[in-house]
Scaffold this motif. Structure first.
Motif, short mmCIF file in Angstrom:
data_model
loop_
_atom_site.label_atom_id
_atom_site.label_comp_id
_atom_site.label_asym_id
_atom_site.label_seq_id
_atom_site.Cartn_x
_atom_site.Cartn_y
_atom_site.Cartn_z
N THR A 33 -16.77 10.78 -15.61
CA THR A 33 -15.80 10.62 -16.27
C THR A 33 -15.69 9.54 -16.92
N PRO A 34 -14.37 10.06 -18.11
CA PRO A 34 -14.24 8.92 -18.98
C PRO A 34 -13.43 7.70 -18.52
N PRO A 35 -14.14 6.36 -18.99
CA PRO A 35 -13.67 5.56 -17.82
C PRO A 35 -12.42 4.80 -19.29
N ALA A 71 -8.83 0.53 -9.35
CA ALA A 71 -7.48 1.26 -8.20
C ALA A 71 -6.86 2.46 -8.74
N HIS A 72 -6.94 2.74 -9.31
CA HIS A 72 -7.46 4.75 -10.07
C HIS A 72 -8.78 5.37 -10.29
N ASP A 73 -9.33 4.50 -9.54
CA ASP A 73 -10.59 5.43 -9.52
C ASP A 73 -11.37 6.07 -10.89
N ARG A 74 -11.07 4.90 -11.68
CA ARG A 74 -11.72 5.43 -12.59
C ARG A 74 -12.77 3.89 -13.41
N ARG A 75 -13.43 5.10 -13.75
CA ARG A 75 -14.67 3.84 -14.46
C ARG A 75 -14.02 2.56 -15.98
N VAL A 76 -15.33 1.19 -15.76
CA VAL A 76 -14.55 0.49 -16.67
C VAL A 76 -15.22 0.24 -17.90
N ASP A 90 -19.24 -8.15 -11.40
CA ASP A 90 -19.78 -7.92 -9.86
C ASP A 90 -20.80 -6.82 -10.66
N ASP A 91 -21.95 -6.35 -10.12
CA ASP A 91 -22.54 -5.62 -10.99
C ASP A 91 -22.64 -3.71 -10.37
N LEU A 92 -21.09 -3.78 -10.70
CA LEU A 92 -21.59 -2.45 -9.54
C LEU A 92 -21.56 -1.40 -10.35
N PRO A 93 -22.05 0.00 -10.96
CA PRO A 93 -22.64 0.95 -11.35
C PRO A 93 -21.44 1.47 -12.96
N ASP A 94 -20.03 1.11 -11.79
CA ASP A 94 -19.05 1.96 -12.69
C ASP A 94 -18.33 1.17 -13.48
N ALA A 109 -10.66 7.08 -21.33
CA ALA A 109 -9.11 8.26 -20.12
C ALA A 109 -7.34 6.83 -21.37
N ALA A 110 -8.23 5.68 -20.89
CA ALA A 110 -7.15 5.07 -21.91
C ALA A 110 -7.93 3.90 -21.98
N VAL A 111 -6.69 2.99 -23.18
CA VAL A 111 -7.18 2.31 -24.54
C VAL A 111 -5.94 1.07 -23.31
N ILE A 112 -6.99 0.01 -23.11
CA ILE A 112 -6.29 -1.19 -22.92
C ILE A 112 -6.96 -2.59 -23.99
N HIS A 113 -5.68 -3.08 -24.57
CA HIS A 113 -5.68 -3.80 -25.43
C HIS A 113 -4.59 -4.92 -26.19
N HIS A 114 -4.90 -5.59 -27.06
CA HIS A 114 -3.89 -6.81 -27.68
C HIS A 114 -2.45 -6.40 -28.03
N GLY A 115 -2.74 -5.06 -28.80
CA GLY A 115 -1.47 -4.69 -29.75
C GLY A 115 -1.56 -5.12 -31.66
N GLY A 116 -2.90 -5.18 -31.72
CA GLY A 116 -3.61 -5.39 -33.21
C GLY A 116 -3.09 -3.86 -33.66
#
Length: 397
Positions: free
Chosen positions: A236-238, A262-267, A280-284, A301-308
């Motif tokens: 699924t989209p990370p 915690a939201h069951d999303r990949r990173v 860690d070395d988990l595949p998600d 699914a979403a973008v976490i960023h600094h706000g540039g």
């Protein structure tokens, strides 16, 4: 027509100039860029000549400077600009300058008798009764009781205190007279605003005659790396996490990964100047370097960023929800715009906990936010650099 485009700061300050350079070249102009040497590889890829301005920037792979080195650089910066821009502008018909520390470009243009145009990438660096001045690094928030007009007067005094003597010294060396108001001298009465009118609208005011062109964007045709494409295809989209040229605090990567899991999303973790690393070395989870955001953001699914300004615009164009963690300068403004438009959430703290990021993701990952982000994405213009290039050519013609 021969054009010099000059910018200072990180890649986010120089990249829009490259968008303008490509359109000016399309219209037959000869263009060179005067900017920090960090962007030399990018200029080479696009075939745009560069005159390096200053040393390699802090936070680049060359390492961060010491406090003493940074202090010395700030002191020397106006002289570096006068020396470099004067040489780079030789034979040009116009100088376009971007950035709040571009103190020399207008004087060089004046000496050469050529056209000068100032551009801002965000409304908050331009005086207006509708917003306070953009906070500089280290500034404390102004008390709410202080009127907006007084804040802008204080801002003007700050410009004079920091750059007044250096500007007048550089002008005297060119045979030019002193300047009484540094900020108004640099910005002029008719600056351009290279920001999208939906994301960063400019309410007209009598203080300035601002022309809003839309954001200047470089079309990016680069393919995503093979391993990244495989990761995207595998589930699924990370959620993407990246803070560009912000150093950030040490625990932000762990907090983000825990919140996303915690939201069951990949990173997807972009290292950037903060040198974010997997916990860690988990595949998600997957760590990546700089990639084509235009190709990537539509697949997350979403973008976490600094706000540039650049990242905010890229995510908005892609129709993807955002979580903004603002650090300084114009970033709190873009965080507010993301919230006001309903296309994401913002964190109040510059170093949010996993719980705070998880709460922000509750908003960003909601179906209503995704629908609104997709709606706004269809409103974002992509022709800002073309508009500005035509305006510049018409003004010289």
């Amino acid at each position: 027509m021969r054009v010099l485009l000059t910018a200072s700061g990180s890649r986010g300050d120089s990249e829009p100039m490259l968008g303008l350079a490509l359109w000016l070249r399309e219209f037959g102009a000869r263009v060179r860029v005067c900017a920090p040497p960090d962007i030399a590889p990018r200029c080479a890829d696009l075939g745009v000549p560069i005159v390096p301005l200053g040393p390699l920037k802090a936070g680049s792979r060359a390492g961060r400077p010491s406090r003493a080195e940074l202090s010395r650089f700030v002191t020397d910066w106006p002289r570096i600009q006068f020396d470099t821009i004067a040489t780079a502008a030789a034979g040009c018909d116009v100088v376009v300058a971007a950035g709040v520390t571009q103190v020399a470009a207008r004087s060089v243009a004046e000496k050469l008798g050529i056209h000068y145009q100032y551009v801002s990438y965000q409304p908050t660096s331009l005086p207006s009764p509708h917003h306070p001045p953009m906070p500089l690094p280290g500034d404390r928030p102004a008390p709410e009781a202080i009127a907006n007009q007084l804040l802008w007067e204080i801002d003007s005094h700050g410009w004079n205190a920091q750059f007044g003597n250096a500007l007048d010294t550089g002008r005297a060396a060119l045979g030019l007279g002193p300047v009484t108001d540094v900020r108004d001298h640099v910005i002029t009465e008719s600056p351009w605003l290279a920001a999208d009118p939906v994301l960063g609208p400019w309410p007209q005011s009598p203080q300035l005659n601002v022309i809003q062109t839309g954001a200047w964007i470089v079309p990016d045709e680069r393919a995503l790396p093979t391993d990244l494409s495989a990761f995207l295809d595998a589930g699924t989209p990370p959620v993407y996490v990246g803070f560009g040229s912000m150093p950030m605090r040490g625990g932000i990567a762990r907090a983000a990964i825990e919140a996303i899991r915690a939201h069951d999303r990949r990173v997807l973790l972009s290292s950037g100047w903060a040198e974010l690393a997997l916990i860690d070395d988990l595949p998600d989870c997957m760590a990546i370097d700089e990639v084509n955001h235009q190709a990537l953001f539509g697949r997350v699914a979403a973008v976490i960023h600094h706000g540039g300004a650049g990242t905010t615009t890229a995510a908005a164009r892609a129709g993807v929800p955002q979580v903004v963690v603002p650090q300084m300068m114009d970033q709190p403004y873009w965080a507010r715009r993301v919230v006001d438009l309903g296309i994401g959430a913002a964190c109040a703290e510059a170093d949010p906990s996993a719980a705070a990021l998880s709460a922000a993701l509750d908003i960003a990952l909601a179906s209503t936010t995704r629908a609104r982000a997709n709606e706004v994405g269809g409103m974002i213009r992509s022709d800002g650099a073309a508009v500005a290039a035509k305006l510049l050519i018409d003004s010289i013609s």
